[in-house]
Design a protein around this motif. Structure first.
Motif, short mmCIF file in Angstrom:
data_model
loop_
_atom_site.label_atom_id
_atom_site.label_comp_id
_atom_site.label_asym_id
_atom_site.label_seq_id
_atom_site.Cartn_x
_atom_site.Cartn_y
_atom_site.Cartn_z
N GLY A 104 3.93 8.19 -3.41
CA GLY A 104 3.39 7.13 -2.91
C GLY A 104 4.45 6.11 -2.26
O GLY A 104 4.67 5.11 -2.49
N PRO A 105 5.01 6.76 -0.91
CA PRO A 105 5.93 5.72 -0.46
C PRO A 105 4.99 4.76 0.23
O PRO A 105 3.91 4.95 0.31
CB PRO A 105 6.47 6.98 0.73
N SER A 106 5.49 3.58 0.62
CA SER A 106 4.88 2.61 1.33
C SER A 106 4.28 3.36 2.62
O SER A 106 4.73 4.19 3.31
CB SER A 106 5.85 1.43 1.72
N THR A 163 17.00 14.08 -10.22
CA THR A 163 16.20 12.88 -11.07
C THR A 163 14.97 12.54 -10.24
O THR A 163 14.94 13.28 -9.06
CB THR A 163 16.98 11.65 -11.01
N GLU A 215 7.89 -3.98 -2.27
CA GLU A 215 8.01 -2.90 -2.94
C GLU A 215 8.79 -3.32 -4.33
O GLU A 215 9.69 -4.09 -4.62
CB GLU A 215 8.79 -1.89 -2.51
N TYR A 271 0.90 -1.19 0.11
CA TYR A 271 0.15 0.03 0.05
C TYR A 271 0.89 1.31 0.05
O TYR A 271 1.94 1.35 0.54
CB TYR A 271 -0.75 0.16 1.34
N GLY A 272 0.54 2.23 -0.76
CA GLY A 272 1.12 3.63 -0.74
C GLY A 272 0.47 4.44 -0.20
O GLY A 272 -0.73 4.38 0.21
N ARG A 323 9.13 10.15 8.07
CA ARG A 323 10.31 9.67 7.30
C ARG A 323 11.37 10.65 7.00
O ARG A 323 11.10 11.80 7.03
CB ARG A 323 9.64 9.44 5.99
O1 TXA Z 1 6.30 -0.58 -4.75
C1 TXA Z 1 6.68 0.36 -4.49
O2 TXA Z 1 7.66 1.25 -5.05
C2 TXA Z 1 5.72 1.12 -3.34
C3 TXA Z 1 4.52 1.51 -3.88
C4 TXA Z 1 3.45 1.92 -2.62
O3 TXA Z 1 4.38 1.83 -5.12
N1 TXA Z 1 6.45 2.55 -3.11
C5 TXA Z 1 7.58 2.60 -2.35
O4 TXA Z 1 7.86 3.87 -2.02
O5 TXA Z 1 8.46 1.41 -2.07
P1 TXA Z 1 9.15 4.25 -1.03
O6 TXA Z 1 9.11 5.82 -0.81
O7 TXA Z 1 8.80 3.31 0.26
O8 TXA Z 1 10.56 3.77 -1.69
C6 TXA Z 1 11.08 4.42 -2.55
C7 TXA Z 1 12.52 4.11 -3.19
C8 TXA Z 1 13.46 4.60 -1.94
O9 TXA Z 1 14.06 3.74 -1.51
C9 TXA Z 1 13.98 6.00 -2.45
O10 TXA Z 1 15.16 6.30 -1.78
C10 TXA Z 1 14.03 5.52 -3.93
O11 TXA Z 1 13.12 4.59 -4.11
N2 TXA Z 1 14.06 6.67 -4.95
C11 TXA Z 1 13.00 7.57 -4.97
N3 TXA Z 1 13.56 8.67 -5.94
C12 TXA Z 1 14.76 8.30 -6.15
C13 TXA Z 1 15.54 9.06 -6.89
N4 TXA Z 1 15.53 9.98 -7.60
N5 TXA Z 1 16.88 8.48 -7.19
C14 TXA Z 1 17.38 7.30 -6.47
N6 TXA Z 1 16.32 6.80 -5.43
C15 TXA Z 1 15.18 7.25 -5.38
#
Ligand code: TXA
Ligand code: MG
Length: 343
Positions: free
Chosen positions: A138-140, A114, A177, A32-33, A53
């Protein structure tokens, strides 16, 4: 704030909340996000607050179509197109160079040049994004550090009182994820920053050579995805891995029972049949199967962490680190803080 469980037929309520800058958790195939309008800086700030976070950890932008990516990024390469054709909607996040620094609020990107994009494979959430007429971060939807949520109920346990609502779309079927792939180096080899259900081999079948960020395999190099460096997925109860090569389940149970510890086990029924003296069991998979184990890993950790069970230790099945096993072991090792049972 009273957090509402929003049923699929009430989706308009979720749409309206998002439009007003409120936080609504949405279902996806992975986990879930925690949704908010990615173009609304205030709303995105509240996402970090609700989760607790660290603010240098950028968010994934969730889109309902490929067309929604183009306005934000400088270029979508041929390889990136092929990956979207093959895997979207699905558990693959792609990182692109932004068109310019103002393309997205810097709270979304953590100030990086990016940004990460993903089209989730969930009809309800695709409808939510479309009707909100924007793109969603949508972070987890867990409290930072706890196992990611794979049901609306998990989200509620962590975030009740802190968000507007949870759109209930049932249990996530992937369970961990998405794979995060860095496509931002125009001429370089794409790099997997976070392993997920879509494997390196599957990506290579479509676009040729792909690298794995060394951090994922060795834990030595600093990770390139900011989020990979934080403590993650840990229930309050300590987690210990049981090496599939030595298979010393009973030795582990006995050694903890000797010091009067209450032991939970996460494995399959065939293994369970051979074991005795444990205090709680969670069926991680019907047979020894990594794809199924991945689906239930976080749910199982949450279940056995329930204070009513009052366990002192949770023992969990390991898998070889190949294919989908890389992603499963990546999450499990974090949950276990790398600890593996040694006689
Ligand atoms: O499956 C998923 O991706 C889930 C569902 C809800 O879509 N979302 C998810 O979001 O896991 P979150 O925020 O928990 O993890 C995002 C990951 C993090 O490790 C973050 O550092 C990386 O993606 N990330 C995001 N933008 C980035 C960027 N511009 N460069 C490098 N890493 C990035
Ligand atoms: Mg997360």
């Amino acid at each position: 704030m009273e957090t509402k469980i929003i049923h699929p037929q009430e989706i308009e309520e979720a749409v309206n909340a998002i439009k007003k800058g409120k936080l609504v958790s949405f279902p996806t195939e992975t986990v879930y996000g925690l949704g908010a309008d990615a173009t609304n800086e205030e709303a995105v700030k509240n996402v970090y607050l609700a989760k607790g976070r660290p603010s240098d950890n950028p968010l994934i932008v969730h889109v309902a179509s490929r067309k929604q990516v183009a306005p934000f990024v400088s270029n979508i390469s041929e390889k990136a197109q092929q990956l979207m054709d093959t895997f979207w909607p699905g558990p693959l996040t792609l990182i692109f160079k932004l068109k310019n620094a103002e393309s997205l609020p810097s709270v979304v990107t953590g100030g990086l040049e990016t940004a990460a994009f993903r089209m989730p494979n969930n009809e309800l959430t695709l409808q939510l994004i479309k009707e909100s007429k924007t793109v969603l971060v949508g972070p987890s939807a867990n409290t930072s550090g706890l196992p990611s949520p794979t049901t609306a109920d998990h989200v509620y346990q962590d975030l009740a009182g802190k968000i507007y609502g949870v759109l209930d779309g049932g249990a996530s079927f992937v369970g961990i994820e998405s794979t995060v792939l860095d496509m931002s180096q125009e001429n370089g080899v794409p790099v997997i920053l976070r392993p997920g259900a879509i494997t390196k081999e599957q990506l290579e079948e479509v676009i040729g050579e792909v690298e794995m960020d060394q951090h994922i395999l060795t834990e030595k190099e600093a990770p390139k995805a900011p989020g990979m460096k934080y403590k993650h997925y840990s229930p309050k109860t300590p987690v210990i891995m049981i090496d599939y090569k030595t298979d010393d389940w009973q030795e582990a149970i006995d050694s903890y029972k000797k010091s009067n510890k209450k032991v939970g086990i996460m494995t399959n029924p065939e293994k369970k049949k051979l074991l005795k003296n444990y205090d709680a069991y969670y069926e991680l998979s019907k047979k020894y199967d990594v794809v199924e184990a991945m689906r239930y890993l976080f749910a199982g950790l949450r279940k056995l962490d329930d204070s009513k069970l009052d366990l002192d230790i949770i023992l969990v099945e390991t898998y070889p680190e190949t294919g989908a096993g890389i992603a499963y072991m990546n999450r499990l090792k974090k949950a276990a803080n790398q600890k593996i049972f040694k006689k």
